[in-house]
Enzyme design. Structure first.
Site, PDB file in Angstrom:
ATOM      1  N   ALA A  76      23.244 -32.296  37.412  1.00 56.43           N
ATOM      2  CA  ALA A  76      22.185 -31.373  37.817  1.00 56.43           C
ATOM      3  C   ALA A  76      21.703 -31.717  39.218  1.00 56.43           C
ATOM      4  O   ALA A  76      21.707 -32.882  39.618  1.00 56.43           O
ATOM      5  CB  ALA A  76      21.020 -31.446  36.839  1.00 56.43           C
ATOM      6  N   VAL A  77      21.274 -30.680  39.923  1.00 55.42           N
ATOM      7  CA  VAL A  77      20.668 -30.831  41.249  1.00 55.42           C
ATOM      8  C   VAL A  77      19.415 -29.963  41.266  1.00 55.42           C
ATOM      9  O   VAL A  77      19.421 -28.824  40.776  1.00 55.42           O
ATOM     10  CB  VAL A  77      21.647 -30.397  42.368  1.00 55.42           C
ATOM     11  CG1 VAL A  77      20.966 -30.426  43.728  1.00 55.42           C
ATOM     12  CG2 VAL A  77      22.888 -31.282  42.366  1.00 55.42           C
ATOM     13  N   GLU A 109      31.512 -29.246  29.642  1.00 56.63           N
ATOM     14  CA  GLU A 109      31.174 -27.923  29.141  1.00 56.63           C
ATOM     15  C   GLU A 109      30.206 -27.266  30.107  1.00 56.63           C
ATOM     16  O   GLU A 109      29.362 -27.937  30.701  1.00 56.63           O
ATOM     17  CB  GLU A 109      30.515 -27.987  27.755  1.00 56.63           C
ATOM     18  CG  GLU A 109      31.429 -28.405  26.646  1.00 56.63           C
ATOM     19  CD  GLU A 109      31.347 -29.896  26.351  1.00 56.63           C
ATOM     20  OE1 GLU A 109      30.497 -30.588  26.965  1.00 56.63           O
ATOM     21  OE2 GLU A 109      32.144 -30.382  25.531  1.00 56.63           O
ATOM     22  N   ASN A 114      27.405 -19.151  33.551  1.00 59.53           N
ATOM     23  CA  ASN A 114      27.091 -19.900  34.768  1.00 59.53           C
ATOM     24  C   ASN A 114      28.286 -19.829  35.726  1.00 59.53           C
ATOM     25  O   ASN A 114      29.018 -20.787  35.934  1.00 59.53           O
ATOM     26  CB  ASN A 114      26.739 -21.347  34.425  1.00 59.53           C
ATOM     27  CG  ASN A 114      26.106 -22.072  35.593  1.00 59.53           C
ATOM     28  OD1 ASN A 114      26.218 -21.636  36.742  1.00 59.53           O
ATOM     29  ND2 ASN A 114      25.461 -23.192  35.312  1.00 59.53           N
ATOM     30  N   TYR A 121      33.250 -26.076  39.756  1.00 57.81           N
ATOM     31  CA  TYR A 121      34.196 -26.984  39.108  1.00 57.81           C
ATOM     32  C   TYR A 121      35.628 -26.573  39.403  1.00 57.81           C
ATOM     33  O   TYR A 121      36.498 -27.426  39.569  1.00 57.81           O
ATOM     34  CB  TYR A 121      33.935 -27.057  37.602  1.00 57.81           C
ATOM     35  CG  TYR A 121      32.593 -27.652  37.266  1.00 57.81           C
ATOM     36  CD1 TYR A 121      32.214 -28.902  37.751  1.00 57.81           C
ATOM     37  CD2 TYR A 121      31.684 -26.962  36.471  1.00 57.81           C
ATOM     38  CE1 TYR A 121      30.980 -29.445  37.457  1.00 57.81           C
ATOM     39  CE2 TYR A 121      30.443 -27.499  36.172  1.00 57.81           C
ATOM     40  CZ  TYR A 121      30.091 -28.737  36.668  1.00 57.81           C
ATOM     41  OH  TYR A 121      28.861 -29.267  36.380  1.00 57.81           O
TER      42      TYR A 121
END
Length: 154
Positions: A76-77, A109, A114, A121
């Site tokens: 996360a960012v 996952e 998203n 990715y």
């Protein structure tokens, strides 16, 4: 947008309050601080923290390794720091670690909706390999299983 000079460091307990707060900002079904504490205690897990110039946590990531398999459990960012290369730096650390330790693959996952994360990715070589039905809650949604094979398989 200004590029933030994020420092990527090994996760430690000092960062977990900020990690838990960031988790609540980034996810609708966030992990508790206690889950992160357990991750740090687990010898099979490693974490990274991305720090800004004031040493505040602006991103984090966790990797779990079992035998020759790596699973990225969280990445996360903070929304104010996205699209500045921070997640890229963290994922590269994990990919380099996986290669150096001869892991067969990394997997993760991601919510099916998203698209930005799926594309991100994908730029690192991860490919959709399956789907977990109703994996996420709040809202209920499928997860796309993405895998990066490190020895040229598949």
């Amino acid at each position: 947008m200004n590029q933030t000079r994020a420092r990527i460091v090994s996760m430690n307990a000092d960062y977990l309050d900020e990690v838990a707060a960031l988790e609540r900002i980034c996810f609708t079904d966030p992990w508790s601080k206690n889950l992160f504490v357990e991750e740090l205690k687990n010898d099979l897990c490693a974490g990274l923290a991305a720090l800004n110039e004031r040493d505040q946590v602006i991103g984090y990531a966790f990797l779990r390794v079992v035998l020759d398999e790596g699973s990225i459990d969280n990445i996360a960012v903070h929304p104010d720091y996205r699209r500045q290369g921070i997640a890229d730096k963290m994922i590269r650390v994990f990919i380099n670690f996986a290669r150096a330790n001869h892991l067969a693959f990394l997997t993760l996952e991601v919510r099916a909706s998203n698209y930005d994360a799926i594309a991100f990715y994908g730029t690192h070589g991860f490919r959709g390999m399956g789907r977990r039905k109703n994996y996420y809650e709040y809202p209920t949604e499928d997860a796309i299983i993405m895998t990066l094979y490190l020895n040229g398989e598949k």
